[in-house]
Write a protein that holds these residues in place. Sequence first.
Motif, PDB file in Angstrom:
ATOM      1  N   SER A  18      63.807   2.768 201.317  1.00 57.54           N
ATOM      2  CA  SER A  18      64.149   1.746 200.319  1.00 57.54           C
ATOM      3  C   SER A  18      64.903   2.404 199.173  1.00 57.54           C
ATOM      4  N   PRO A  19      65.658   1.611 198.383  1.00 60.84           N
ATOM      5  CA  PRO A  19      66.358   2.189 197.232  1.00 60.84           C
ATOM      6  C   PRO A  19      65.381   2.854 196.263  1.00 60.84           C
ATOM      7  N   LEU A  20      65.863   3.874 195.589  1.00 56.07           N
ATOM      8  CA  LEU A  20      65.050   4.562 194.592  1.00 56.07           C
ATOM      9  C   LEU A  20      64.924   3.687 193.345  1.00 56.07           C
ATOM     10  N   ALA A  21      64.008   4.059 192.458  1.00 49.56           N
ATOM     11  CA  ALA A  21      63.839   3.323 191.198  1.00 49.56           C
ATOM     12  C   ALA A  21      64.897   3.766 190.202  1.00 49.56           C
ATOM     13  N   THR A  22      65.229   2.874 189.273  1.00 54.07           N
ATOM     14  CA  THR A  22      66.229   3.212 188.255  1.00 54.07           C
ATOM     15  C   THR A  22      65.630   4.120 187.194  1.00 54.07           C
ATOM     16  N   SER A  23      66.498   4.928 186.597  1.00 54.88           N
ATOM     17  CA  SER A  23      66.138   5.795 185.448  1.00 54.88           C
ATOM     18  C   SER A  23      64.913   6.646 185.729  1.00 54.88           C
ATOM     19  N   LYS A  24      64.844   7.233 186.909  1.00 54.42           N
ATOM     20  CA  LYS A  24      63.722   8.092 187.278  1.00 54.42           C
ATOM     21  C   LYS A  24      64.231   9.454 187.731  1.00 54.42           C
ATOM     22  N   ALA A  25      63.434  10.479 187.385  1.00 56.51           N
ATOM     23  CA  ALA A  25      63.741  11.839 187.833  1.00 56.51           C
ATOM     24  C   ALA A  25      63.022  12.088 189.159  1.00 56.51           C
ATOM     25  N   TYR A  26      63.761  12.520 190.146  1.00 56.16           N
ATOM     26  CA  TYR A  26      63.186  12.796 191.465  1.00 56.16           C
ATOM     27  C   TYR A  26      63.276  14.293 191.764  1.00 56.16           C
ATOM     28  N   ARG A  27      62.213  14.800 192.375  1.00 57.92           N
ATOM     29  CA  ARG A  27      62.151  16.217 192.750  1.00 57.92           C
ATOM     30  C   ARG A  27      62.286  16.337 194.269  1.00 57.92           C
ATOM     31  N   ILE A  28      63.165  17.217 194.711  1.00 64.93           N
ATOM     32  CA  ILE A  28      63.401  17.406 196.141  1.00 64.93           C
ATOM     33  C   ILE A  28      62.991  18.819 196.526  1.00 64.93           C
ATOM     34  N   GLU A  29      62.246  18.940 197.616  1.00 62.07           N
ATOM     35  CA  GLU A  29      61.866  20.252 198.135  1.00 62.07           C
ATOM     36  C   GLU A  29      62.303  20.351 199.594  1.00 62.07           C
ATOM     37  N   GLU A  47      70.626   3.779 185.209  1.00 60.24           N
ATOM     38  CA  GLU A  47      69.844   2.748 184.538  1.00 60.24           C
ATOM     39  C   GLU A  47      69.943   1.396 185.250  1.00 60.24           C
ATOM     40  N   THR A  48      70.893   1.243 186.158  1.00 60.19           N
ATOM     41  CA  THR A  48      71.057  -0.039 186.855  1.00 60.19           C
ATOM     42  C   THR A  48      70.989   0.191 188.360  1.00 60.19           C
ATOM     43  N   ASP A  49      70.878  -0.920 189.089  1.00 60.22           N
ATOM     44  CA  ASP A  49      70.826  -0.846 190.563  1.00 60.22           C
ATOM     45  C   ASP A  49      72.256  -0.685 191.103  1.00 60.22           C
ATOM     46  N   SER A  50      72.930   0.355 190.657  1.00 56.40           N
ATOM     47  CA  SER A  50      74.330   0.577 191.069  1.00 56.40           C
ATOM     48  C   SER A  50      74.406   1.079 192.491  1.00 56.40           C
ATOM     49  N   VAL A  51      75.540   0.803 193.085  1.00 51.22           N
ATOM     50  CA  VAL A  51      75.791   1.281 194.446  1.00 51.22           C
ATOM     51  C   VAL A  51      76.719   2.472 194.365  1.00 51.22           C
TER      52      VAL A  51
END
Length: 288
Positions: free
Chosen positions: A246-257, A280-284
């Motif tokens: 599913s799409p990620l949430a807006t304005s969130k920091a994600y950590r990838i390992e 900040e928006t649901d941009s594509v």
Amino acid sequence: MSEEMRFFYEGEPEPQTPEELEAFMNDPERSRGYPGMLPAEDITAEQLLEQTSAVNTQSVVDTTDLPETTPEPGDPPAEDADPPTVVAAGPNKDATGVPTNTEIWVVFSEQVTQAQMALKGSGGEPIAGVSRQENEDIAQFLPEKPLTANTRYTVEVSGAKDAAGNVMPAPHSWSFTTGAPDTDPPTVDGTDPAADETNVPVDTAVTVGFSEAVSGVQISVKDPSNATVQGTTAGDTTTWTFTPTSPLATSKAYRIEVSGAKDGSGNVMTPYTWTFTTGETDSVRQRA
């Protein structure tokens, strides 16, 4: 004698209907019969050519009784009697310092079937592996495990047969020598999104590039609460991608390992981690 052939003067259009043909034949200004023409059943193609050339005209055939002529056969196509040969191979003949996870392959001079490749160690012992044809003119040998360092190996190719049934008259063989063992683990040499990238579209997929071909790659994406993002990981050899369900949430920091990547010599990567932040928006995401 009945007229079996008629001739019309050069430049005259050929009649297209029975009415046009009748008018044409009755007009001496436009056509005439050839008085010395042989009966249709006796005339040959050579005689017809001679007669028409003599009056410098074109001809209209008024009969379907002309005998058919069979063209003389030409030379039959040459039969393929040349067997296939090996035109390129890897590793190169007498190469040294060859990696222990090297690719072993040959290219044939034409498309073949039934090609077989075998690999032998320095003492002539067979090396376990799989012989296969990658394409119709390429064959490979895939060892079951990495080769031994600093060892001379001999490759033998045999059995290749072309479409005409010609088979290699004798096996083709060559040797190479491996180098020191590969102890360098694979590393990450590029990511998308990049480390610390911001305003990343929420529909983005995470792509990881490696320094060499690897397998067993695991990519884990976690949100700020340390919850794991659901998705799938897939790749070919040096490029692997994690696609969120599913799409990620807006304005969130994600950590990838990234972990588990293993090269052909069995060396495993050191885990690699980075972060990015969504917009900040649901941009594509707009990609080039």
